[in-house]
Design an enzyme around this catalytic site. Structure first.
Site, PDB file in Angstrom:
ATOM      1  N   ASP A   1     -75.168   4.642 -10.901  1.00  0.00           N
ATOM      2  CA  ASP A   1     -75.978   5.444 -11.807  1.00  0.00           C
ATOM      3  C   ASP A   1     -75.505   6.891 -11.642  1.00  0.00           C
ATOM      4  O   ASP A   1     -74.789   7.218 -10.683  1.00  0.00           O
ATOM      5  CB  ASP A   1     -77.469   5.298 -11.506  1.00  0.00           C
ATOM      6  CG  ASP A   1     -78.325   5.749 -12.700  1.00  0.00           C
ATOM      7  OD1 ASP A   1     -77.776   6.419 -13.613  1.00  0.00           O
ATOM      8  OD2 ASP A   1     -79.533   5.443 -12.731  1.00  0.00           O
TER       9      ASP A   1
HETATM   10  C1  BGC Z   1     -80.188   7.056 -15.813  1.00  0.00           C
HETATM   11  C2  BGC Z   1     -79.391   5.921 -16.405  1.00  0.00           C
HETATM   12  C3  BGC Z   1     -78.486   6.459 -17.490  1.00  0.00           C
HETATM   13  C4  BGC Z   1     -77.605   7.539 -16.927  1.00  0.00           C
HETATM   14  C5  BGC Z   1     -76.651   8.129 -17.938  1.00  0.00           C
HETATM   15  C6  BGC Z   1     -79.310   8.222 -15.410  1.00  0.00           C
HETATM   16  O1  BGC Z   1     -80.077   9.321 -15.093  1.00  0.00           O
HETATM   17  O2  BGC Z   1     -80.931   6.597 -14.726  1.00  0.00           O
HETATM   18  O3  BGC Z   1     -80.239   4.934 -16.907  1.00  0.00           O
HETATM   19  O4  BGC Z   1     -77.743   5.420 -18.053  1.00  0.00           O
HETATM   20  O5  BGC Z   1     -78.415   8.574 -16.424  1.00  0.00           O
HETATM   21  O6  BGC Z   1     -77.311   8.885 -18.871  1.00  0.00           O
END
Ligand code: BGC
Length: 822
Positions: free
Chosen positions: A316
């Site tokens: 993530d």
């Molecule tokens: C989130 C993810 C997301 C990623 C990219 C993160 O903060 O938890 O779900 O895909 O950012 O935007």
């Protein structure tokens, strides 16, 4: 990939003869002669070395297995390129110091996308672009110096999609989403989100599907298959146990191996086995003391060795080390070696500090060449299958019109009728204008906040939807509400903008205070009142109990005043719940006549609700989680989001496998509305349950007939709950093991349904034996239309204990605790 076969270029005098045989890149190579140099451009990439000895490099030769070609590519990469490839290109359009999106500077290939992989032009390796999210593609709708729009469709949020219980429909939604991903030049959609609804207060529950892993896994597999049918990828997330937002990057979740395997991982397992997502995103949190992005047992042993996952794992965003708040400290580096070694192949979105750490660790030998090679292989496999590699000529013109129809249909089918006294709904009369109350009626919430938000062109509000369905709206109320809502909304958006923008915690707009005389005059002039209760939440914060889970004083006053006035005139009141997560209903539901729950239904929401309100669509949505009578009844209420309270670092899942209905039904705790529940405008009769065998061996089927005994066409969800013997292992009273949705049954029409059970459906995970085991004894099947509404039952037996699957011992506990037992 198509072959361009035996392309021969004869060159005279100065020219050599180049024979390019079986080049895989989809496009015909363009070949230019400039004196003694032949430049070959394939897919927009230039290969000037191709003609050096009249031969192709190995990696360009499609006659060779992809593995060999990738190995050749890796052998040609410098250490610097390798480290860049393992980290990604950063987050274009995101300012890491303010933690806000910006339109300044480098915006990447698709502005607003969340990131991409590193491009190596000289080797013909393009960037693979990845972008959120679960309710549709999130990209910037506007671009610098460009008058075109790049809006995407806001589909219903995950919870609303799952509420359809219709895997075929969800597959169509996936196809529509994937069309937008591909036509906007993106390669991988960062979704679906499929964490379990452990507690109603999780701020991102709206993105997720259910408290039940089977339903989660089946819905997720359907959407992944739909999206990927376009030749683009998905990233199922967040793997695993990202069940709260409070301190999501620093929380250590203590979970038993059984609860992990049966509840928190099972949905992922189903999706991997039934849909092979191109990628998986590891979560921020730790499980039993180790960041998930550093857990080899999770990312390699279980995911790849046991389940057969073939794709790539990415972290993530900034996962493994940051505290998700500005100002950002780019010098803090995650344990890149632990992450890459565990099988977290790609560190997203990638930072220079991570790249440097990789280079240092490669040099010192801490990061082995075999790990680097393995992770790069997986990244390059993703690159090879991407539309970018195939030089797909995206149109920037997805089928927005057709997709609006898909989202409208999905939202209507995901709408749940919670209450419908004396057939209040459907409401067809056009005699008088509808009295519409509640700020949210005038400003519908299409979806939640954070990365799961979508930049859609419009949202149909409830009043727009009703108007489109030819209802007249009371204009005095409209005149009072509209300017108030516009003003408050503008202030709220300004506040959010100042407080983190997309990641700001949304605040509710207070209800407009209406005097009693106004409400009473509406009870005279209108036949029916509608009140919308709205809720919004999202990434970065969990919801509050007061004024969020529990209705606020101004909302209760509105319900009281409208109900009293309308009921005094013998008129009905309908409440519409435009919410992203569970709220308390028990204290006020008796005051109203009907309750519709469309969740956050996407950009066509008002139309979808009006379709159900008017009877154009007969509701067939079912709850995918329990609505408790009071919050304290929730099995995780006592240990919800951990300790210490303000900034929890440790949370223990003491409730074990007793999540949602598994708890309520086993421990006899009465819910307000149970898992699987939802009413219809018609009635169904379920009969004639037959099992294919009375003694289970490997597989069995349950056949049942369902008949629409009412007057209106409708669909029903048939749910199979299994009660297993529990002599050796503690078991919930019953668990959902199969379900299906009927076709649209006309009045009087029947359908025969076949549900299948396999050995794993009978089994529980027995930690001491490292195995899924089905206990010998008597099993009971209940076929019903909710987890508490069983219509037909039958029994079968298993004569001998079955060891269904052996597993590796994983997820060793880091604290002493025991799961709740029945
Ligand atoms: C989130 C993810 C997301 C990623 C990219 C993160 O903060 O938890 O779900 O895909 O950012 O935007």
């Amino acid at each position: 990939m198509k072959n361009v076969s035996f392309l021969k270029i004869a060159k005279t005098s100065l020219l050599t003869i180049v024979i390019i045989s079986g080049i895989s890149w989809n496009k015909k190579p363009e070949i230019k002669d400039t004196n003694d140099k032949t430049i070959i451009t394939i897919n927009g990439f230039t290969f000037s070395d191709l003609n050096q000895n009249g031969k192709l490099d190995k990696y360009e030769d499609t006659r060779l297995p992809i593995k060999d070609r990738i190995q050749d590519l890796i052998s040609k990469m410098t250490d610097d390129e390798k480290a860049s490839m393992l980290t990604g290109i950063g987050m274009p359009g995101f300012d890491l110091t303010t933690f806000k999106f910006t339109t300044e500077g480098f915006q990447g290939k698709v502005p607003g996308a969340a990131g991409g992989t590193f491009e190596i032009k000289r080797l013909g390796i393009p960037t693979v672009t990845v972008s959120d999210g679960p309710a549709g593609l999130r990209i910037n709708p506007k671009r610098n110096n460009d008058s075109n729009n790049y809006y995407a469709t806001a589909f219903p949020v995950g919870t609303a999609l799952a509420s359809t219980w219709n895997t075929e429909l969800i597959n169509n939604v996936g196809q529509a989403m994937g069309n937008e991903v591909k036509e906007y030049g993106v390669d991988v959609l960062l979704g679906p989100g499929m964490n379990i609804h452990r507690n109603p207060l999780c701020g991102r529950n709206y993105e997720y599907y259910s408290e039940d892993p089977l339903l989660t896994g089946k819905i997720s597999a359907a959407i992944v298959n739909g999206i990927q049918s376009n030749g683009v990828g998905t990233s199922i997330k967040h793997f695993a146990a990202n069940n709260q937002e409070r301190n999501r990057t620093g929380i250590n979740a203590h979970i038993s191996e059984r609860a992990l395997r049966e509840i928190y991982l099972r949905g992922f397992e189903i999706t991997v086995k039934e849909a092979q997502p191109w990628t998986i995103m590891s979560s921020y949190n730790s499980i039993n003391g180790t960041f998930t992005s550093e857990r080899k047992d999770l990312l390699t042993t279980v995911l790849r060795d046991e389940w057969g996952f073939k794709g790539l794992i990415m972290s993530d965003w900034f996962g493994g080390y940051i505290s998700y708040a500005a100002p950002f400290t780019p010098n803090v580096v995650s344990n890149v070696t632990a992450q890459l070694s565990a099988g977290n192949d790609l560190l997203m979105p990638g930072l220079p500090s991570q790249k440097q750490a990789i280079l240092d660790n490669m040099k010192s030998g801490k990061l082995t060449a075999s790990v680097v090679n393995r992770d790069l292989t997986r990244i390059l496999e993703l690159v090879m299958r991407s539309p970018a590699m195939n030089n797909y000529k995206y149109s920037d013109k997805p089928n927005l019109k057709a997709n609006a129809e898909v989202t409208r249909q999905a939202a209507a089918e995901g709408t749940i009728l919670l209450k419908n006294d004396s057939n209040t709904l459907p409401f067809k009369s056009k005699k008088s204008p509808l009295a519409i109350f509640g700020v949210t009626s005038y400003d519908f919430i299409s979806g939640g906040t954070g990365s799961g938000d979508v930049n859609e062109a419009y949202t149909i509000s409830l009043i727009d939807g009703l108007t489109n369905n030819r209802f007249a709206i009371d204009s005095e109320l409209e005149g009072l509400y509209k300017p108030y809502v516009a003003d408050q909304k503008a202030k709220e958006m300004e506040r959010r903008d100042k407080n983190g923008g997309l990641l700001a915690t949304p605040k509710r707009i207070l209800e407009l205070e209406l005097n009693k005389a106004t409400i009473e005059s509406k009870a005279n002039s209108s036949e029916i009142a509608l009140i919308t209760i709205g809720r919004n939440a999202g990434e970065g914060a969990d919801r509050n109990l007061d004024e969020d889970f529990i209705l606020a004083v101004d909302e209760v006053a509105l319900i009281n005043n409208v109900s009293e006035a309308f009921h005094a005139k013998g008129k009905k009141v309908v409440v519409v719940l435009n919410i992203g997560g569970v709220i308390e209903t028990a204290s006020w539901r008796d005051k109203v006549d009907a309750i519709l729950l469309p969740w956050q239904p996407g950009q066509e929401g008002g139309n979808s609700v009006a379709d159900v309100f008017s009877g154009k669509v007969n509701p067939s949505g079912k709850l995918t989680m329990t609505f408790p009578i009071k919050y304290e009844d929730t099995p995780s209420a006592k240990n919800w989001n951990g300790t210490p309270m303000e900034n929890p670092t440790s949370v223990t899942y003491n409730e074990g496998i007793y999540v949602g209905y598994r708890y309520y039904n086993t421990f006899g705790v009465k819910p307000a509305y149970e898992f699987g529940y939802g009413l219809s405008y018609t009635n169904f009769d379920v009969s004639n349950l037959k099992l294919s065998t009375k003694t289970f061996t490997k597989k069995m089927t349950a056949t049942v007939t369902i008949k629409n005994t009412g007057k209106t066409a409708g669909k029903e969800v048939i749910q199979l709950y299994l009660s297993a013997p529990s002599k050796n292992t503690d078991k919930p009273s019953a668990e959902l093991k199969a379900f299906t949705k009927t076709k649209l049954l006309q009045a009087g029409e029947s359908q025969t349904i076949i549900l299948t059970l396999n050995s794993k459906n009978l089994a529980s995970f027995v930690t001491t034996k490292n195995a899924w085991i089905a206990e010998a004894g008597a099993y009971k099947i209940a076929i019903g239309t909710s987890s508490l509404n069983s219509k037909q039952t039958a029994g079968f037996s298993l004569s001998k204990e079955l060891v269904v699957e052996k597993t590796n011992s994983s997820f060793a506990p880091d604290t002493n605790f025991s799961d709740l037992k029945n």
